[in-house]
Each structure stands twice: as C-alpha cells, then as structure tokens.
Design a protein around this motif. Structure first.
Motif, PDB file in Angstrom:
ATOM      1  N   ALA A   1       0.784  -1.534  -0.127  1.00 25.35           N
ATOM      2  CA  ALA A   1      -0.155   0.244   0.181  1.00 25.35           C
ATOM      3  C   ALA A   1       0.877   1.283   0.179  1.00 25.35           C
ATOM      4  N   PHE A   2       1.760   1.302   0.693  1.00 21.58           N
ATOM      5  CA  PHE A   2       2.826   2.938   0.635  1.00 21.58           C
ATOM      6  C   PHE A   2       3.263   2.232  -0.652  1.00 21.58           C
ATOM      7  N   GLU A   3       3.381   1.932  -1.700  1.00 16.89           N
ATOM      8  CA  GLU A   3       4.559   1.374  -2.646  1.00 16.89           C
ATOM      9  C   GLU A   3       3.495   2.048  -3.616  1.00 16.89           C
ATOM     10  N   ALA A   4       2.071   0.990  -4.201  1.00 17.67           N
ATOM     11  CA  ALA A   4       1.873   0.927  -5.314  1.00 17.67           C
ATOM     12  C   ALA A   4       1.085   2.610  -6.140  1.00 17.67           C
ATOM     13  N   PRO A   5       1.535   3.876  -4.640  1.00 17.93           N
ATOM     14  CA  PRO A   5       1.059   4.644  -5.510  1.00 17.93           C
ATOM     15  C   PRO A   5       2.416   6.012  -5.817  1.00 17.93           C
ATOM     16  N   ALA A   6       3.776   5.415  -5.825  1.00 14.27           N
ATOM     17  CA  ALA A   6       4.874   5.970  -5.744  1.00 14.27           C
ATOM     18  C   ALA A   6       5.035   6.895  -5.393  1.00 14.27           C
ATOM     19  N   PRO A   7       5.194   6.656  -3.892  1.00 19.44           N
ATOM     20  CA  PRO A   7       4.952   8.639  -3.341  1.00 19.44           C
ATOM     21  C   PRO A   7       6.365   9.104  -3.123  1.00 19.44           C
ATOM     22  N   ILE A   8       6.984   9.458  -2.280  1.00 24.94           N
ATOM     23  CA  ILE A   8       8.548  10.209  -2.507  1.00 24.94           C
ATOM     24  C   ILE A   8       8.834   9.341  -1.690  1.00 24.94           C
ATOM     25  N   PHE A   9      10.299   9.282  -2.574  1.00 21.59           N
ATOM     26  CA  PHE A   9      11.271   8.538  -2.196  1.00 21.59           C
ATOM     27  C   PHE A   9      10.895   7.207  -0.497  1.00 21.59           C
ATOM     28  N   PRO A  10      11.951   8.397   0.334  1.00 17.45           N
ATOM     29  CA  PRO A  10      12.179   7.997   1.867  1.00 17.45           C
ATOM     30  C   PRO A  10      10.665   6.914   2.427  1.00 17.45           C
TER      31      PRO A  10
ATOM     32  N   PHE B   1       8.487   5.744  -0.092  1.00 17.04           N
ATOM     33  CA  PHE B   1       8.423   4.183  -1.097  1.00 17.04           C
ATOM     34  C   PHE B   1       9.651   3.436  -0.683  1.00 17.04           C
ATOM     35  N   VAL B   2      10.539   3.947   0.024  1.00 18.34           N
ATOM     36  CA  VAL B   2      11.143   2.696   0.379  1.00 18.34           C
ATOM     37  C   VAL B   2      11.393   1.693   1.829  1.00 18.34           C
ATOM     38  N   LEU B   3      10.507   3.246   2.779  1.00 15.70           N
ATOM     39  CA  LEU B   3       9.836   2.669   4.065  1.00 15.70           C
ATOM     40  C   LEU B   3       9.047   0.830   3.498  1.00 15.70           C
ATOM     41  N   GLY B   4       8.288   0.966   2.009  1.00 21.99           N
ATOM     42  CA  GLY B   4       7.256   0.097   2.396  1.00 21.99           C
ATOM     43  C   GLY B   4       8.568  -1.408   2.028  1.00 21.99           C
ATOM     44  N   TYR B   5       9.150  -1.113   1.608  1.00 21.66           N
ATOM     45  CA  TYR B   5      10.158  -2.303   2.036  1.00 21.66           C
ATOM     46  C   TYR B   5      10.170  -3.056   3.164  1.00 21.66           C
TER      47      TYR B   5
END
Length: 463
Positions: free
Chosen positions: A146-155, A157-161
């Motif tokens: 859910a964090f990664e799907a909308p392509a948010p700001i890079f920090p 995005f990587v939090l989703g990992y």
C-alpha cells in the motif's frame, strides 16, 4: 503390530550414533524428521492436545493438503516479492533520479525488516502462536504494498520495503518451521514449498517487465497487493489463530513427547529459549549460509537485468533473463530431487555449488548475451535445490524441541541476505560500475561452499 515393536525398530535420538545420522544417506533428513510420538503413562501437559497420535482420517489428510497448499501460496508471494525488484530497478532510478547507491536503500530497508522479523519471531510465536504470527506477517506485507503502489516520495516508497521484509520474515519462518516439523514427507514437501517460491519469482519479472515500460509503473504493486490480500484471507481461514501443535493435531500428528514435555511452563529447556537457540554453533553456520545463499539468489535475479542492459547490449526485454533464472530455480527444486537422494544431500550441495561457480565464470568472461542468458538459467537450476536441503539438514542437526525456533531464525536471518547482498552490489556498482557484479557473485558462491564444509553432518549434544 504393537506399539512396543514399532518403537523398538526405531532408534531414539539418544541412542543414535553419528554414523546412523550422517546425511550422506539419501533419506537421512527424513529419518530425523519422521520421529514417532511415544505413548506416555503420565497425563499430557496440554489440556487440548493428546500425546497419543490420533488415527489419520480422510478429513485429516484433506486438512493437511489444504494447510500445505496455503503455505505454498505464502511462499509464492515471497518469491513474487523477490522477483519484482530487478526489472523495476532501472525505472525506479529514472523516476526518482537516484544512482546505484541511493536506489539500494530499498534493499537496506528490506534487510532491516527481515532482521527485525527474524529476531522477534521466536518471542511472537511463543506468545501468539503460528496462526496469529502468520496473519500478522501477511498484514504487514499488505501495508508495504500500500505504501509502494502510489509511487510516493522516495523515503516513503522505501519504507514500504521495511514492512515487506518484516512480514516476509515472519511468514517464511512459520512456513519453513511448520513443514520441517511434519513427520511424513517433510523432505519432498520442503522441495515443493520452495519450488512454488521459485514459481512466484518466475512470474513476477514477466509482469514487472511490462509495468516497467508503462507510465503507471508503480501499479505493479497493486497486483502484489491483491495477491497479499488473498494470502491473508487464506491464512485466516485455514489456520484461524491456532498454534502449531493444534494445527498438527488437526492433521493427525501428535506433538513429540520430548517437545511437549520441554515446552511446559517452568521446564528447564524452556527457561530461556533465546539463550538455548543462540548457543548452538550449527545454527549460526546454517544461518550465515542461508544469508549468503539467498543473497546470491536475489542479487543474481535482480541485478542481472541491469548488468545485461549495460554490458551485454540487452534491451527492454532483459527482464526475461531474470525470469529464466527463477524458472531454473523452480525446476531445479523439483527436477533434482532424485539426484539429492542418489548422491546424498550434503554431497549434492558441493556438486551444485562448484558447477554453478563454473557457469558464473562463463557469464563473467564470455561476452555473449544469449550464452550468458542460458548460463544464468542453468545456474538457477543448480542453486534451486540448495535451500530446501539446508532446511532438511537443520531438521537433522538441531534439537527437536528447538527446531521451529531455530528454523525460524535461519529463514528470517537468511532472508536478510536478499536485501544485504543486493545493497552491497549497488554500493560496489556506484564505485566501479555494474561490472563488479560477477566477481562479487563468484566470491560469495565460493564462500557459500566453504561454509557448507564447516556445517556438522550429525547432531551434537546441546546442554
């Protein structure tokens, strides 16, 4: 045949000699895993689970198949997750305008999640049980996608990992520990379980390569999110918050008397489970071996796309080479089972590892796109059976009353390799270019073979 005759035919762990447990025997792992529960004259310590093995019924056998299929789907998602990143890496770099070192933060956060999950798994499993921990892990994966799907700001995005790593570590530990605890066909089922992982890692690059070409590239994570939701539903329906012993009892397998006794509150062996687990030398060797192995597997399947594009003239379809590698991984885990039994699982790891190093040298030194792609697929075939063998070997050399916790640590700590080594590769590539990939892989494969030589081939006494 009476119970006394059956037990007389099967030596107890205490009476076994090293020669009787050597893994060179094709079925050595099965001998250890297929332990027979004994009848006790004393009452069971668990009010809900009988120490006497129930008679297997068709309903129990069906339940066992459903449980195993659900765990396979969980491992499919883990493979899907690991196979996703490689084809998307070039697009992530382009969208966020980051270099090799910065984009490797996705692996750093992933690694951190794996380590945290591995460290907390034993504590969580003791307090929540298998069903709750598996569901918790699947929900963490949903949060990650859910964090990664909308392509948010890079920090962000990587939090989703991080959430993905945490969730996969818990599920991977639970699934491997459960299958290793089965008394029937554990070795074969472990191979199938990880073949399904390979199927997920094979399918993901096929889809991710297409999404990498699209404007809405991050919508690939919506597909991942859908799979993760289905995984959560299945885990809830099948395991229903139950602990491992209860789930095993439902399929006709009573807990080991030794394990059952030692899990009693206040029992000596349960007084400090973490201390007992981390005092076993073989555990640390197996965990580091798993870390290097999984790191090599995911690094090769991920960074090979960038390597082929930049040094071998591969185009937008280079992601299919990653699929070829994971296809080989899947086929090797099933197709080489007979070889494992023929030459012995311990010897097989040496054979597979050395041939894989030779093929990797071909990829490194022969500048051929097609030849390299074929060699990579065969490397996948050879690396494929190694991880299930490691899990089977853990069942042979580790104490049965600590087996689930130990395998949980091996699986969770090993998964950190899927983030750690790809990050190291990115750091090296930022200094010397992607050409540093192959020397690093060859070195890590050599280290892997060396570690395997140090792992004991028979159980050692644990205080």
């Amino acid at each position: 045949m009476s119970n006394s005759i059956e037990l007389a035919a099967i030596p107890t762990r205490a009476s076994q000699t090293p020669a009787a447990t050597t893994p060179e025997h094709p079925n050595a792992s099965l001998k250890h895993l297929d332990r027979v529960a004994t009848h006790s004259a004393e009452p069971s310590h668990s009010p809900s689970i009988s120490s006497e093995a129930p008679v297997s019924t068709p309903a129990m056998r069906l339940k066992a198949k459903v449980q195993f299929a659900t765990l396979c789907w969980t491992l499919f998602l883990a493979g899907w997750n690991d196979g996703t990143t490689g084809p998307l890496l070039p697009r992530i770099q382009a969208v966020y305008h980051v270099g090799f070192a910065m984009v490797s933060l996705v692996f750093v956060l992933n690694c951190l999640g794996f380590v945290v999950g591995a460290a907390l798994n034993v504590w969580l499993s003791d307090r929540l049980g298998l069903g709750r921990v598996m569901l918790l892990g699947s929900l963490l994966q949903i949060a990650g996608y859910a964090f990664e799907a909308p392509a948010p700001i890079f920090p962000v995005f990587v939090l989703g990992y991080f959430f993905n790593g945490f969730g996969i570590a818990l599920q991977d530990a639970g699934a491997n520990g459960y299958v290793a605890s089965l008394k029937e066909g554990a070795s074969t089922k472990m191979g199938i379980l990880h073949a399904v992982y390979g199927a997920g890692a094979l399918a993901a690059p096929l889809i991710a390569t297409e999404f990498a070409r699209m404007r809405q590239w991050s919508f690939h994570y919506l597909v991942s999110l859908g799979i993760a939701v289905s995984n959560s539903v299945l885990l809830f329906v099948v395991f229903r918050f139950k602990d491992q012993d209860t789930c095993l009892a439902e399929i006709g397998q009573a807990p080991d008397q030794e394990s059952e006794t030692d899990s009693t509150p206040g029992a000596g062996r349960n007084s400090n489970k973490y201390k007992q687990i981390f005092r076993i030398p073989a555990l640390h060797l197996l965990a580091f071996f798993a870390l290097i192995y999984i790191g090599v597997e995911v690094t090769l399947g991920g960074w090979i796309v960038t390597y082929v594009r930049e040094l071998r003239g591969g185009g937008d379809s280079s992601g299919y080479i990653s699929s070829g590698f994971f296809a080989g991984l899947m086929l090797g885990r099933i197709g080489l089972l007979w070889v494992n039994h023929k030459i012995g699982e311990r010897r097989a790891v040496f054979v597979y590892g050395l041939i894989a190093i030779g093929l990797e040298l071909v990829v490194w030194l022969v500048p051929s796109l097609i030849g390299g792609g074929i060699a990579i697929s065969f490397v996948g075939v050879l690396l494929g059976p190694i991880y299930p063998i490691v899990m089977n070997h853990a069942g042979l050399v580790l104490p049965p009353w600590l087996l689930t916790g130990c395998i949980g640590w091996i699986a969770g700590f090993g998964q950190a390799g899927s983030a750690f080594l790809p990050f190291v590769t990115g750091a090296v590539a930022s200094k010397v270019g992607i050409k540093g990939l192959q020397p690093l892989l060859v070195g890590m494969m050599g280290l892997m073979v060396g570690l395997w030589a140090l792992i004991p081939s028979h159980p050692r006494k644990v205080d």
